[in-house]
Write a protein that holds these residues in place. Sequence first.
Motif, PDB file in Angstrom:
ATOM      1  N   ALA A 168       0.824  -1.219   0.000  1.00 40.50           N
ATOM      2  CA  ALA A 168       0.000   0.000   0.000  1.00 40.50           C
ATOM      3  C   ALA A 168       0.857   1.267   0.000  1.00 40.50           C
ATOM      4  N   PRO A 169       0.438   2.276  -0.803  1.00 38.77           N
ATOM      5  CA  PRO A 169       1.173   3.546  -0.754  1.00 38.77           C
ATOM      6  C   PRO A 169       0.987   4.215   0.600  1.00 38.77           C
ATOM      7  N   CYS A 170       1.995   4.938   1.043  1.00 39.92           N
ATOM      8  CA  CYS A 170       1.842   5.770   2.244  1.00 39.92           C
ATOM      9  C   CYS A 170       2.506   7.095   1.871  1.00 39.92           C
ATOM     10  N   TRP A 171       1.716   7.960   1.212  1.00 39.19           N
ATOM     11  CA  TRP A 171       2.271   9.215   0.672  1.00 39.19           C
ATOM     12  C   TRP A 171       2.860  10.042   1.805  1.00 39.19           C
ATOM     13  N   SER A 172       2.198   9.998   2.973  1.00 35.32           N
ATOM     14  CA  SER A 172       2.692  10.841   4.072  1.00 35.32           C
ATOM     15  C   SER A 172       4.081  10.384   4.518  1.00 35.32           C
ATOM     16  N   ALA A 173       4.358   9.069   4.431  1.00 32.67           N
ATOM     17  CA  ALA A 173       5.701   8.591   4.810  1.00 32.67           C
ATOM     18  C   ALA A 173       6.735   9.153   3.833  1.00 32.67           C
ATOM     19  N   SER A 174       6.373   9.211   2.537  1.00 32.25           N
ATOM     20  CA  SER A 174       7.368   9.720   1.582  1.00 32.25           C
ATOM     21  C   SER A 174       7.577  11.222   1.787  1.00 32.25           C
ATOM     22  N   PHE A 175       6.537  11.946   2.211  1.00 31.89           N
ATOM     23  CA  PHE A 175       6.730  13.382   2.468  1.00 31.89           C
ATOM     24  C   PHE A 175       7.488  13.606   3.772  1.00 31.89           C
ATOM     25  N   ALA A 176       7.280  12.706   4.738  1.00 35.00           N
ATOM     26  CA  ALA A 176       8.046  12.820   5.994  1.00 35.00           C
ATOM     27  C   ALA A 176       9.532  12.606   5.687  1.00 35.00           C
ATOM     28  N   LEU A 177       9.818  11.700   4.755  1.00 38.35           N
ATOM     29  CA  LEU A 177      11.217  11.467   4.353  1.00 38.35           C
ATOM     30  C   LEU A 177      11.797  12.732   3.702  1.00 38.35           C
ATOM     31  N   LYS A 178      11.000  13.342   2.797  1.00 34.91           N
ATOM     32  CA  LYS A 178      11.467  14.559   2.111  1.00 34.91           C
ATOM     33  C   LYS A 178      11.716  15.693   3.108  1.00 34.91           C
ATOM     34  N   GLY A 195       1.287  -4.323  -7.871  1.00 32.12           N
ATOM     35  CA  GLY A 195       1.248  -5.788  -7.926  1.00 32.12           C
ATOM     36  C   GLY A 195       0.399  -6.295  -9.085  1.00 32.12           C
ATOM     37  N   LYS A 196      -0.371  -5.419  -9.708  1.00 31.62           N
ATOM     38  CA  LYS A 196      -1.176  -5.792 -10.880  1.00 31.62           C
ATOM     39  C   LYS A 196      -1.211  -4.620 -11.859  1.00 31.62           C
ATOM     40  N   ARG A 197      -1.249  -4.984 -13.145  1.00 32.45           N
ATOM     41  CA  ARG A 197      -1.147  -3.957 -14.191  1.00 32.45           C
ATOM     42  C   ARG A 197      -2.203  -2.859 -14.084  1.00 32.45           C
ATOM     43  N   ARG A 198      -3.453  -3.275 -13.774  1.00 35.93           N
ATOM     44  CA  ARG A 198      -4.569  -2.334 -13.843  1.00 35.93           C
ATOM     45  C   ARG A 198      -4.408  -1.110 -12.925  1.00 35.93           C
ATOM     46  N   LEU A 199      -3.677  -1.256 -11.821  1.00 37.99           N
ATOM     47  CA  LEU A 199      -3.566  -0.130 -10.877  1.00 37.99           C
ATOM     48  C   LEU A 199      -2.402   0.816 -11.202  1.00 37.99           C
ATOM     49  N   ILE A 200      -1.592   0.418 -12.197  1.00 40.33           N
ATOM     50  CA  ILE A 200      -0.360   1.189 -12.427  1.00 40.33           C
ATOM     51  C   ILE A 200      -0.603   2.611 -12.982  1.00 40.33           C
ATOM     52  N   PRO A 201      -1.486   2.773 -14.035  1.00 40.11           N
ATOM     53  CA  PRO A 201      -1.610   4.129 -14.600  1.00 40.11           C
ATOM     54  C   PRO A 201      -2.010   5.186 -13.568  1.00 40.11           C
ATOM     55  N   SER A 202      -2.964   4.861 -12.683  1.00 39.44           N
ATOM     56  CA  SER A 202      -3.388   5.922 -11.751  1.00 39.44           C
ATOM     57  C   SER A 202      -2.296   6.219 -10.727  1.00 39.44           C
ATOM     58  N   LEU A 203      -1.473   5.222 -10.397  1.00 42.20           N
ATOM     59  CA  LEU A 203      -0.362   5.499  -9.481  1.00 42.20           C
ATOM     60  C   LEU A 203       0.654   6.439 -10.138  1.00 42.20           C
ATOM     61  N   ILE A 204       0.908   6.203 -11.429  1.00 42.05           N
ATOM     62  CA  ILE A 204       1.863   7.088 -12.135  1.00 42.05           C
ATOM     63  C   ILE A 204       1.315   8.513 -12.133  1.00 42.05           C
ATOM     64  N   GLU A 205       0.007   8.613 -12.403  1.00 42.48           N
ATOM     65  CA  GLU A 205      -0.601   9.936 -12.452  1.00 42.48           C
ATOM     66  C   GLU A 205      -0.485  10.645 -11.093  1.00 42.48           C
ATOM     67  N   ALA A 230       5.088 -11.586 -12.848  1.00 40.13           N
ATOM     68  CA  ALA A 230       4.421 -11.536 -14.165  1.00 40.13           C
ATOM     69  C   ALA A 230       3.208 -10.587 -14.155  1.00 40.13           C
ATOM     70  N   ASP A 231       2.452 -10.558 -13.049  1.00 37.36           N
ATOM     71  CA  ASP A 231       1.186  -9.791 -13.046  1.00 37.36           C
ATOM     72  C   ASP A 231       1.375  -8.280 -13.101  1.00 37.36           C
ATOM     73  N   GLN A 232       2.551  -7.823 -12.735  1.00 41.63           N
ATOM     74  CA  GLN A 232       2.735  -6.362 -12.635  1.00 41.63           C
ATOM     75  C   GLN A 232       3.610  -5.792 -13.746  1.00 41.63           C
ATOM     76  N   GLN A 233       4.092  -6.646 -14.666  1.00 41.07           N
ATOM     77  CA  GLN A 233       4.988  -6.105 -15.703  1.00 41.07           C
ATOM     78  C   GLN A 233       4.187  -5.681 -16.933  1.00 41.07           C
ATOM     79  N   LEU A 234       4.671  -4.632 -17.590  1.00 39.88           N
ATOM     80  CA  LEU A 234       4.000  -4.081 -18.773  1.00 39.88           C
ATOM     81  C   LEU A 234       4.905  -4.281 -19.977  1.00 39.88           C
ATOM     82  N   THR A 235       4.332  -4.450 -21.163  1.00 44.65           N
ATOM     83  CA  THR A 235       5.202  -4.478 -22.343  1.00 44.65           C
ATOM     84  C   THR A 235       5.748  -3.055 -22.538  1.00 44.65           C
ATOM     85  N   PRO A 236       6.883  -2.914 -23.213  1.00 45.72           N
ATOM     86  CA  PRO A 236       7.388  -1.564 -23.478  1.00 45.72           C
ATOM     87  C   PRO A 236       6.346  -0.705 -24.204  1.00 45.72           C
ATOM     88  N   GLU A 237       5.546  -1.334 -25.109  1.00 48.25           N
ATOM     89  CA  GLU A 237       4.550  -0.562 -25.866  1.00 48.25           C
ATOM     90  C   GLU A 237       3.471  -0.022 -24.932  1.00 48.25           C
TER      91      GLU A 237
END
Length: 339
Positions: A168-178, A195-205, A230-237
Motif C-alpha cells: 500500500a502507498p503511504c504518501w505521508s511517509a514519503s513526504f516525511a522522508l522529504k 502488484g497488478k497492471r490495472r492499478l499502475i496508470p493511476s499510481l503514475i498519475e 508476471a502480473d505487474q509487468q507491462l510491455t514496453p509498448e
Amino acid sequence: MNLDFLLIAGPCSAESREQVLETAKGLVASGISIFRAGVWKPRSKPGLFEGVGEESLKWLNEVKIQFHLPIATEVSSADHVRMALDAEVDYLWIGARTTTNPFLVQEIADAIAVHPRKPKGILVKNPISPDVNLWVGAIERLQACGAEEVMAVHRGFQTGQPTEYRNAPCWSASFALKKQLPTIRLLLDPSHMAGKRRLIPSLIEQAVALGYDGLMIESHIHPDQALSDADQQLTPETLHSILGAIQTRTSSASDSLLPLRQQIDEIDESIFALISKRMEVSRKIGQIKKSESLPVFQEERFAELMNKRLKWAKENGLSAEMVEAIMNAIHEESCKLQM
Ligand code: PEP
Ligand code: MN
C-alpha cells in the motif's frame, strides 16, 4: 511531467540475453533514462526463480553499449556490490527487504566505499513497514560511501490492513522522508506498489501530480511469461502509451489552468493594492494619534473590527481561522506604521 523526470524501466529479472536486449530495444522508444534488471532476486519462498546471477551482468553490459543506457541492478550483499561494480553497473538499488536491515545496509555501504569504481547513484527502496527513520537511516549510511547521488524509491508498505495494492502507498511517509532529506530525489515504483497492471496508470498519475522526481517501472517483452512478478509487468509498448496519455492529459490540464491563473494574478494584485490603500489611511490615523497623544493599540476598537470581519466571514463561507490570521497580520503592520 517535467523534463528532468527520471524514468527507470526494465524487467523484474534478467532472464535471458534475448529477453534483456529485446526489452531494452522496446524501451529506448519511451526515452527511458536508466535500464533496470534484477540479477539476484530476493524471493519470499525457496524454489522460485532467484535470478541468473553474475552471468546476466554481461547482458546488462550489452544494453549499456548497444543503447547507450546507464544500467541498474539490485544488490543485497558485499559480494553483489563487488560483482556489479566490476561489471560497470552504473546504479545500484537497495531492495525493500534489505533497507529493513541496517547491518546489511552498512555492509553494502562499506563494500561501495572500498571499491575503486563508484556507482553514479544508489536507489533506496522504502523498508517493508512504514518506518521512516529506517528508510532515512539507510539513505544516510549510503550517502557516506562516495556515490554521486542517493535517491529514495517509494514502493509501498505492508501495513497489515486489507488493501487492493500489493504494497500500500503511504504518501505521508514519503513526504516525511522529504522533510528530513529535502534535497533527495524521490521516485515512485508503481509496479511493486500495485502488484497488478490495472492499478499502475493511476499510481503514475498520482506521482506526477504530487511532484515526484521519477519512476522505477517493471517492463518485460512478454509479461505473461515472466519468471518473476508476471502480473505487474507491462510491455514496453503499453508503458509507452500509458506515459504518452498521462503527458497529454497533464499538458492539456495546464493549458486550461492558464486563464484561471491569470484571474488569480489579477485578484492578488487588487488585494495588495487595497492593503496598501488601507496602510495609507492607517498612517494618517497614526499622525492624529500622535498629535493627540492617543495610544496606538486600542483594544476595544480592534476587537470590534475583528468581530465584524468574523461575522462577515461566516456569512460569506470563509474560514474564521484564515480571516483571523489575515486581520492579525494587517493589524500588526498598521500598529508598526503608527509607532
Ligand atoms: C525489484 O525492484 O525487483 C524488487 C525486488 O523490489 P522491492 O525490493 O521493492 O520488492
Ligand atoms: Mn519485481
